[in-house]
Write a protein that holds these residues in place. Structure first.
Motif, PDB file in Angstrom:
ATOM      1  N   ALA A 111     -37.223   1.883  45.641  1.00 35.06           N
ATOM      2  CA  ALA A 111     -35.904   2.245  45.115  1.00 35.06           C
ATOM      3  C   ALA A 111     -35.937   3.551  44.324  1.00 35.06           C
ATOM      4  O   ALA A 111     -34.900   4.158  44.092  1.00 35.06           O
ATOM      5  CB  ALA A 111     -35.361   1.126  44.227  1.00 35.06           C
ATOM      6  N   VAL A 112     -37.136   3.957  43.919  1.00 36.85           N
ATOM      7  CA  VAL A 112     -37.319   5.192  43.160  1.00 36.85           C
ATOM      8  C   VAL A 112     -38.560   5.879  43.719  1.00 36.85           C
ATOM      9  O   VAL A 112     -39.584   5.239  43.950  1.00 36.85           O
ATOM     10  CB  VAL A 112     -37.528   4.899  41.650  1.00 36.85           C
ATOM     11  N   LEU A 159     -38.781  10.320  39.602  1.00 33.86           N
ATOM     12  CA  LEU A 159     -37.698   9.393  39.280  1.00 33.86           C
ATOM     13  C   LEU A 159     -36.406   9.672  40.041  1.00 33.86           C
ATOM     14  O   LEU A 159     -35.312   9.595  39.498  1.00 33.86           O
ATOM     15  CB  LEU A 159     -37.461   9.369  37.768  1.00 33.86           C
ATOM     16  N   GLN A 160     -36.567   9.988  41.318  1.00 34.48           N
ATOM     17  CA  GLN A 160     -35.410  10.200  42.175  1.00 34.48           C
ATOM     18  C   GLN A 160     -35.015   8.892  42.841  1.00 34.48           C
ATOM     19  O   GLN A 160     -35.867   8.184  43.391  1.00 34.48           O
ATOM     20  CB  GLN A 160     -35.731  11.250  43.256  1.00 34.48           C
ATOM     21  N   PRO A 161     -33.718   8.523  42.813  1.00 33.75           N
ATOM     22  CA  PRO A 161     -33.293   7.290  43.472  1.00 33.75           C
ATOM     23  C   PRO A 161     -33.428   7.421  44.985  1.00 33.75           C
ATOM     24  O   PRO A 161     -33.276   8.493  45.550  1.00 33.75           O
ATOM     25  CB  PRO A 161     -31.827   7.138  43.057  1.00 33.75           C
ATOM     26  N   ALA A 162     -33.754   6.304  45.614  1.00 31.24           N
ATOM     27  CA  ALA A 162     -33.882   6.234  47.070  1.00 31.24           C
ATOM     28  C   ALA A 162     -33.168   4.973  47.533  1.00 31.24           C
ATOM     29  O   ALA A 162     -32.753   4.145  46.731  1.00 31.24           O
ATOM     30  CB  ALA A 162     -35.359   6.207  47.458  1.00 31.24           C
ATOM     31  N   GLY A 163     -33.042   4.814  48.813  1.00 38.67           N
ATOM     32  CA  GLY A 163     -32.391   3.618  49.350  1.00 38.67           C
ATOM     33  C   GLY A 163     -33.246   2.392  49.084  1.00 38.67           C
ATOM     34  O   GLY A 163     -34.277   2.214  49.722  1.00 38.67           O
ATOM     35  N   PRO A 164     -32.871   1.532  48.145  1.00 40.29           N
ATOM     36  CA  PRO A 164     -33.735   0.402  47.791  1.00 40.29           C
ATOM     37  C   PRO A 164     -33.799  -0.645  48.889  1.00 40.29           C
ATOM     38  O   PRO A 164     -32.789  -0.943  49.529  1.00 40.29           O
ATOM     39  CB  PRO A 164     -33.081  -0.163  46.532  1.00 40.29           C
ATOM     40  N   PHE A 165     -34.977  -1.161  49.133  1.00 42.99           N
ATOM     41  CA  PHE A 165     -35.160  -2.249  50.075  1.00 42.99           C
ATOM     42  C   PHE A 165     -35.818  -3.441  49.392  1.00 42.99           C
ATOM     43  O   PHE A 165     -35.386  -4.559  49.557  1.00 42.99           O
ATOM     44  CB  PHE A 165     -35.995  -1.784  51.268  1.00 42.99           C
TER      45      PHE A 165
END
Length: 146
Positions: free
Chosen positions: A81-82, A86-92
């Motif tokens: 998710a990160v 500390l960049q947000p990503a598509g959390p799985f």
């Protein structure tokens, strides 16, 4: 419940299992015919965890995220998710791998916690149980041959 898990009893000391678990990931963390290549690991909470799964036909599946926990000798947890800086990503999911002494050996448990029920279902349909159990079997084999 949004969690999937596998467990295995390993006939080896927790120290052996932990060492193999964290220092030999390329040998057990991805079931054949795929393999895992570790790119970068900053082994602390907030540290980068970057790997790539390599397929038999040249496929590449990046596995990037950060560690949420690194409890030396006991547990590690990471999320996709990160990603670094500390960049947000598509959390799985959040992946948790833990060990604890049990009798003359070690109990290994791997958990995948998902944000949504549909993610858990998708992961299960992708072959989570078979794939993560195959990885646990590889880890067990490596540890017990020490």
């Amino acid at each position: 419940m949004k969690e999937l898990s596998v467990t295995a009893f390993i006939e080896a000391a927790p120290e052996t299992v932990w060492d193999t678990m964290v220092n030999r990931q390329e040998e057990w963390f991805c079931p054949a015919p795929w393999r895992c290549k570790v790119i970068e690991q900053d082994r602390r909470a907030g540290g980068v965890n970057r790997m790539v799964f390599l397929g038999p036909d040249g496929e590449e599946m990046p596995q990037e995220g950060i560690y949420l926990a690194w409890d030396e000798g006991r547990r590690l947890a990471s999320t996709d998710a990160v990603v670094d800086d500390l960049q947000p990503a598509g959390p799985f999911m959040i992946g948790i791998w833990e060990i604890e002494p049990e009798g003359n050996g070690t109990r290994y448990t791997a958990l995948a916690r998902h944000w949504r029920d549909e993610d858990r279902k998708q992961h299960e349909e992708m072959g989570f149980i078979e794939g993560w159990q195959a990885c646990a079997t590889l880890l067990k084999s490596l540890c017990e041959s020490e």
